[in-house]
Design an enzyme around this catalytic site. Structure first.
Site, PDB file in Angstrom:
ATOM      1  N   GLY A   1       0.701  -1.316  -0.085  1.00 34.99           N
ATOM      2  CA  GLY A   1      -0.057  -0.227  -0.059  1.00 34.99           C
ATOM      3  C   GLY A   1       0.921   1.269  -0.113  1.00 34.99           C
ATOM      4  O   GLY A   1       1.947   1.181   0.776  1.00 34.99           O
ATOM      5  N   ALA A   2       0.589   2.265  -0.792  1.00 40.60           N
ATOM      6  CA  ALA A   2       1.652   3.134  -1.088  1.00 40.60           C
ATOM      7  C   ALA A   2       1.914   3.908   0.110  1.00 40.60           C
ATOM      8  O   ALA A   2       3.151   4.286   0.352  1.00 40.60           O
ATOM      9  CB  ALA A   2       0.928   4.263  -2.086  1.00 40.60           C
TER      10      ALA A   2
ATOM     11  N   ASP B   1      -1.200   4.648  -6.341  1.00 38.16           N
ATOM     12  CA  ASP B   1       0.080   4.409  -6.231  1.00 38.16           C
ATOM     13  C   ASP B   1       0.746   5.722  -6.639  1.00 38.16           C
ATOM     14  O   ASP B   1       1.803   6.077  -6.083  1.00 38.16           O
ATOM     15  CB  ASP B   1       0.693   3.184  -6.533  1.00 38.16           C
ATOM     16  CG  ASP B   1       0.258   1.968  -5.707  1.00 38.16           C
ATOM     17  OD1 ASP B   1      -1.031   1.658  -5.743  1.00 38.16           O
ATOM     18  OD2 ASP B   1       0.945   1.775  -4.983  1.00 38.16           O
TER      19      ASP B   1
END
Ligand code: MRU
Length: 342
Positions: free
Chosen positions: A47-48, A235
């Protein structure tokens, strides 16, 4: 759980290993920056925003353990650590932004001991800011959700992906906290099943009703009028609003437009990359094809089957109804409005 996902313990970092969920809540203590780089590559944390946070702690931890004779030698060793962490996952903008910030802090420091201390403080600050940004963007985004909505979401964008409140899933949780009666359709998200394994795990801890669907069922539910809006994370967002997100997002956006369904991106401004003119310039991570030919370690194809595994795709900005950030909700023209808030 938010604080427990990634925890700085002074000389090591404790993480919840997401590859073991939902079967097991297993924690790992990482004692060096190489172990942190591997944890990011192996998607133990993913997860960014969460990747950016763990990357920053990786630099702090690596720096703490450098034994150097001079400030110059220290900074040279630190650049190697940054390089290792930057080579883990190429798409999430948050990682590179965190690395740049840490590098600037190091270069501004007077001596080694002071640099080490400021790097630790900076990593803790990045963690706090990312978490706070997701809390704020969730409040803005919840205004777009009406009572009775069914919301389709893709991948996992909650506390697990952000070490905070969440992006798309944060918006959904906030709408529920406002008392709205909502339902979620969660896509399983092949090949690594972040939706099936992680989003369901997070939603089970809330009282939001949800239904898991395979990725290929999304069009069916949209065409039947059973989806009121789609919210996903990001992202990397290019200057014109083109957005890279988990593979399959582009297909959802096209289907949403075909069916007249609003399609929202929820992301902190740390995900925006104004240096890239369009989504064509966003680096797309290509992962091991075995993630496609195997499901949780079990081979599902004849031996020798070739598979492709791009981890992200790019949704052109004209499919995006709005981008929800901690600085407000923006719509076209993204090129001007993103510049205005980033
Ligand atoms: O490959 P992953 O699991 O790191 O991909 C995650 C996503 O695509 C998320 O949608 C994105 O990082 C935003 S999460 C807040």
């Amino acid at each position: 759980m938010n604080n427990l996902l990634i925890e700085w313990l002074g000389d090591r970092v404790k993480i919840l290993d997401q590859t073991r969920l939902p079967q097991e809540e297993a924690y790992l203590e990482l004692t060096g920056y190489q172990a942190i780089a591997s944890a990011i590559t192996e998607m133990r944390i993913r997860g960014a925003p969460a990747i950016g946070i763990l990357g920053a702690y990786g630099i702090a931890l690596g720096a703490l353990k450098i034994e150097a004779e001079s400030r110059d030698e220290f900074l040279a060793r630190l650049r190697e650590i940054n390089h290792t962490l930057a080579s883990t996952r190429p798409t999430a903008r948050n990682l590179f932004r965190a690395i740049d910030r840490m590098q600037r802090v190091a270069e501004a420091g007077r001596n080694i001991e002071q640099i080490k201390e400021s790097l630790i403080n900076q990593a803790i600050k990045i963690h706090g800011e990312e978490a706070e940004a997701t809390r704020k963007l969730s409040q803005f985004g919840a205004e777009l959700i009406e009572d009775g909505f069914t919301i389709l979401t893709h991948c996992n964008t909650g506390a697990l992906a952000t070490a905070g409140y969440g992006t798309a899933l944060g918006v959904i949780k906030q709408a529920k906290e406002q008392g709205k009666n909502i339902k979620v359709l969660a896509t399983e998200t092949r090949p690594l099943l972040q939706g099936a394994r992680l989003t369901t795990w997070e939603l089970k801890k809330t009282d939001i009703p949800f239904t898991l669907i395979t990725d290929s069922m999304a069009g069916y539910f949209m065409s039947r009028g059973e989806v009121d809006c789609i919210i996903v994370g990001a992202d990397r967002i290019a200057a014109n609003g083109d957005t890279a997100n988990k593979i399959g997002t582009y297909s959802l956006a096209v289907l949403a437009m075909e069916n007249g369904i609003p399609f929202y991106i929820a992301a902190p401004t740390t995900t925006v990359d104004l240096s890239l003119a369009s989504g064509n310039e966003i680096p797309i991570e290509q992962r091991n094809p075995e993630e496609v030919t195997n499901i949780q370690g079990l081979s599902i194809t004849p031996e020798g089957t070739q598979a492709a595994n791009p981890a992200f795709d790019v949704t052109p900005h004209h499919y995006i109804t709005a981008i929800i950030t901690e600085r407000g909700i923006i719509k076209e023209p993204y090129i001007e409005r993103l510049k205005g808030i980033c």
